[in-house]
Structure formats: structure tokens, C-alpha cells
Write a protein that holds these residues in place. Structure first.
Motif, PDB file in Angstrom:
ATOM      1  N   GLN A   1      -5.679 -36.400  -8.324  1.00 25.73           N
ATOM      2  CA  GLN A   1      -6.022 -35.653  -9.532  1.00 25.73           C
ATOM      3  C   GLN A   1      -7.534 -35.502  -9.644  1.00 25.73           C
ATOM      4  N   SER A   2      -7.958 -34.425 -10.279  1.00 27.20           N
ATOM      5  CA  SER A   2      -9.374 -34.218 -10.555  1.00 27.20           C
ATOM      6  C   SER A   2      -9.815 -35.154 -11.676  1.00 27.20           C
ATOM      7  N   CYS A   3     -10.913 -35.873 -11.435  1.00 31.66           N
ATOM      8  CA  CYS A   3     -11.416 -36.803 -12.455  1.00 31.66           C
ATOM      9  C   CYS A   3     -12.788 -36.403 -12.981  1.00 31.66           C
ATOM     10  N   ALA A   4     -13.457 -35.482 -12.295  1.00 36.02           N
ATOM     11  CA  ALA A   4     -14.806 -35.078 -12.698  1.00 36.02           C
ATOM     12  C   ALA A   4     -15.098 -33.707 -12.118  1.00 36.02           C
ATOM     13  N   SER A   5     -16.143 -33.091 -12.646  1.00 31.65           N
ATOM     14  CA  SER A   5     -16.590 -31.801 -12.150  1.00 31.65           C
ATOM     15  C   SER A   5     -18.046 -31.950 -11.712  1.00 31.65           C
ATOM     16  N   ILE A   6     -18.336 -31.446 -10.520  1.00 33.03           N
ATOM     17  CA  ILE A   6     -19.687 -31.552  -9.962  1.00 33.03           C
ATOM     18  C   ILE A   6     -20.226 -30.148  -9.765  1.00 33.03           C
ATOM     19  N   GLU A   7     -21.350 -29.857 -10.418  1.00 38.77           N
ATOM     20  CA  GLU A   7     -21.959 -28.538 -10.310  1.00 38.77           C
ATOM     21  C   GLU A   7     -23.199 -28.626  -9.438  1.00 38.77           C
ATOM     22  N   SER A   8     -23.256 -27.748  -8.446  1.00 39.62           N
ATOM     23  CA  SER A   8     -24.430 -27.683  -7.582  1.00 39.62           C
ATOM     24  C   SER A   8     -25.013 -26.276  -7.662  1.00 39.62           C
ATOM     25  N   VAL A   9     -26.103 -26.055  -6.955  1.00 36.98           N
ATOM     26  CA  VAL A   9     -26.687 -24.717  -6.946  1.00 36.98           C
ATOM     27  C   VAL A   9     -25.775 -23.724  -6.233  1.00 36.98           C
ATOM     28  N   LYS A  10     -24.849 -24.224  -5.425  1.00 36.29           N
ATOM     29  CA  LYS A  10     -23.927 -23.365  -4.674  1.00 36.29           C
ATOM     30  C   LYS A  10     -22.610 -23.113  -5.385  1.00 36.29           C
ATOM     31  N   VAL A  11     -22.026 -24.170  -5.990  1.00 37.02           N
ATOM     32  CA  VAL A  11     -20.639 -24.102  -6.441  1.00 37.02           C
ATOM     33  C   VAL A  11     -20.360 -25.215  -7.453  1.00 37.02           C
ATOM     34  N   THR A  12     -19.287 -25.046  -8.223  1.00 36.29           N
ATOM     35  CA  THR A  12     -18.764 -26.133  -9.049  1.00 36.29           C
ATOM     36  C   THR A  12     -17.488 -26.618  -8.378  1.00 36.29           C
ATOM     37  N   SER A  13     -17.385 -27.940  -8.216  1.00 41.06           N
ATOM     38  CA  SER A  13     -16.276 -28.518  -7.470  1.00 41.06           C
ATOM     39  C   SER A  13     -15.642 -29.661  -8.250  1.00 41.06           C
ATOM     40  N   ASP A  14     -14.334 -29.822  -8.098  1.00 40.27           N
ATOM     41  CA  ASP A  14     -13.636 -30.951  -8.701  1.00 40.27           C
ATOM     42  C   ASP A  14     -13.809 -32.187  -7.831  1.00 40.27           C
ATOM     43  N   ALA A  15     -13.965 -33.329  -8.466  1.00 40.67           N
ATOM     44  CA  ALA A  15     -13.954 -34.618  -7.769  1.00 40.67           C
ATOM     45  C   ALA A  15     -12.533 -35.142  -7.851  1.00 40.67           C
ATOM     46  N   ILE A  16     -11.890 -35.276  -6.705  1.00 42.18           N
ATOM     47  CA  ILE A  16     -10.481 -35.662  -6.623  1.00 42.18           C
ATOM     48  C   ILE A  16     -10.377 -37.173  -6.406  1.00 42.18           C
ATOM     49  N   MET A  17      -9.618 -37.835  -7.262  1.00 45.18           N
ATOM     50  CA  MET A  17      -9.492 -39.292  -7.185  1.00 45.18           C
ATOM     51  C   MET A  17      -8.919 -39.729  -5.838  1.00 45.18           C
ATOM     52  N   PRO A  18      -9.636 -40.603  -5.135  1.00 41.51           N
ATOM     53  CA  PRO A  18      -9.117 -41.117  -3.870  1.00 41.51           C
ATOM     54  C   PRO A  18      -8.048 -42.183  -4.062  1.00 41.51           C
ATOM     55  N   ILE A  19      -8.036 -42.812  -5.246  1.00 44.95           N
ATOM     56  CA  ILE A  19      -7.033 -43.824  -5.573  1.00 44.95           C
ATOM     57  C   ILE A  19      -6.578 -43.619  -7.018  1.00 44.95           C
ATOM     58  N   ALA A  20      -5.438 -44.151  -7.358  1.00 44.59           N
ATOM     59  CA  ALA A  20      -4.966 -44.114  -8.743  1.00 44.59           C
ATOM     60  C   ALA A  20      -5.666 -45.213  -9.526  1.00 44.59           C
ATOM     61  N   GLY A  21      -6.034 -44.924 -10.772  1.00 49.00           N
ATOM     62  CA  GLY A  21      -6.672 -45.960 -11.573  1.00 49.00           C
ATOM     63  C   GLY A  21      -7.071 -45.482 -12.956  1.00 49.00           C
ATOM     64  N   THR A  22      -7.601 -46.419 -13.737  1.00 47.86           N
ATOM     65  CA  THR A  22      -8.054 -46.167 -15.095  1.00 47.86           C
ATOM     66  C   THR A  22      -9.567 -46.354 -15.146  1.00 47.86           C
ATOM     67  N   ILE A  23     -10.254 -45.423 -15.773  1.00 41.64           N
ATOM     68  CA  ILE A  23     -11.716 -45.457 -15.829  1.00 41.64           C
ATOM     69  C   ILE A  23     -12.183 -46.655 -16.650  1.00 41.64           C
ATOM     70  N   ALA A  24     -12.966 -47.513 -16.010  1.00 42.20           N
ATOM     71  CA  ALA A  24     -13.537 -48.686 -16.673  1.00 42.20           C
ATOM     72  C   ALA A  24     -15.017 -48.480 -16.973  1.00 42.20           C
ATOM     73  N   GLU A  25     -15.665 -47.596 -16.206  1.00 42.07           N
ATOM     74  CA  GLU A  25     -17.101 -47.346 -16.377  1.00 42.07           C
ATOM     75  C   GLU A  25     -17.433 -46.021 -15.698  1.00 42.07           C
ATOM     76  N   THR A  26     -18.391 -45.303 -16.272  1.00 41.08           N
ATOM     77  CA  THR A  26     -18.927 -44.114 -15.618  1.00 41.08           C
ATOM     78  C   THR A  26     -20.394 -44.360 -15.315  1.00 41.08           C
ATOM     79  N   ASN A  27     -20.917 -43.674 -14.345  1.00 38.30           N
ATOM     80  CA  ASN A  27     -22.309 -43.858 -13.947  1.00 38.30           C
ATOM     81  C   ASN A  27     -23.210 -43.062 -14.891  1.00 38.30           C
ATOM     82  N   ALA A  28     -23.732 -43.721 -15.910  1.00 40.77           N
ATOM     83  CA  ALA A  28     -24.570 -43.077 -16.920  1.00 40.77           C
ATOM     84  C   ALA A  28     -25.846 -42.488 -16.325  1.00 40.77           C
ATOM     85  N   ASP A  29     -26.313 -43.017 -15.208  1.00 42.85           N
ATOM     86  CA  ASP A  29     -27.530 -42.503 -14.578  1.00 42.85           C
ATOM     87  C   ASP A  29     -27.390 -41.052 -14.141  1.00 42.85           C
TER      88      ASP A  29
END
Length: 126
Positions: free
Chosen positions: A55-83
Motif C-alpha cells: 500500500q502507498s504510505c507517503a507521497s514523494i514530490e521531486s522536480v521530475k515527478v510525484t511518486s507513491d512510497a509503497i510499504m515494503p512491509i505491513a505495519g502501523t506508523i509509530a514515528e515519521t521523520n520530522a526532518d
């Protein structure tokens, strides 16, 4: 390009690395960041959201394209990278370190059909 042996890879170019506390860090591969080009924005999921592998868990926008980040494993979000809010280019400069996307908690069989680094390298034919 390199693909560290200490993590698992998904065919949609994300990695998962089990942490000592049993959680998993998730990020994009060196191949993915190279294909995206300069990342300018990352839309991360909400805390406690659950995702199945593939499943898609995030969206990544670059100067070329916007792409979905597809979960490599099943899980529940415990933290996101605030940086990434202020420095999304960390996905380009350090995809296996400071450029991680999310930390998830996962069950014992969450990794499912992930690949090791050799199999992932063969998949992308490098």
C-alpha cells in the motif's frame, strides 16, 4: 549505487530495516532516489495509521515527478521523520540514514515477499 545487506527490499524500491527494539525503519532505495531526481516535498502518513505491504504510505514530490512510497512491509506508523518537512533532500543525500521515511511496528510475518540486497540488485539489473 549500493544496497546495504542489513535490510530488506521491496520491488517498488523501498527498504525496511529491523531495529533493536523490534520496530522497522522504512525508506527509499538509492535507486529510487536516483530515478526521482531532486526531492522537494514529502507528504508523510499520520501517526498510528496502518498499512498492508504494497500500500502507498507517503507521497514523494521531486522536480521530475510525484511518486507513491509503497510499504515494503505491513505495519502501523509509530514515528515519521520530522526532518523531512524542512529538508526533503535528505532522501537524495542519505537514503539509508537520515533520509528514512517512517518507523513502524509490525507483526512477525510483516516482511512477506521482501528481497535481500542481492535479489533486489538483480531485479533492477545493476
Amino acid at each position: 549505487m549500493h544496497f546495504p545487506d542489513d535490510r530488506l527490499y521491496h520491488s517498488d524500491h523501498l527498504w525496511a530495516q529491523e531495529q533493536p527494539d523490534g520496530s522497522w525503519l522504512i525508506g527509499i532505495t538509492d535507486y529510487a532516489q536516483d530515478q526521482l531526481g531532486s526531492v522537494i516535498f514529502v507528504d508523510l502518513p499520520q501517526m498510528a495509521a496502518s498499512f498492508e505491504q504494497g500500500q502507498s504510505c507517503a507521497s514523494i514530490e521531486s522536480v521530475k515527478v510525484t511518486s507513491d512510497a509503497i510499504m515494503p512491509i505491513a505495519g502501523t506508523i509509530a514515528e515519521t521523520n520530522a526532518d523531512l518537512a524542512d529538508t526533503p533532500e535528505l532522501l537524495n543525500s542519505d537514503p539509508y540514514g537520515q533520509g528514512w521515511l517512517v518507523r513502524v511496528t509490525a507483526g512477525s510475518h510483516a516482511a512477506g515477499s521482501c528481497l535481500n540486497s542481492s535479489a533486489y540488485t538483480a531485479l533492477i539489473k545493476l
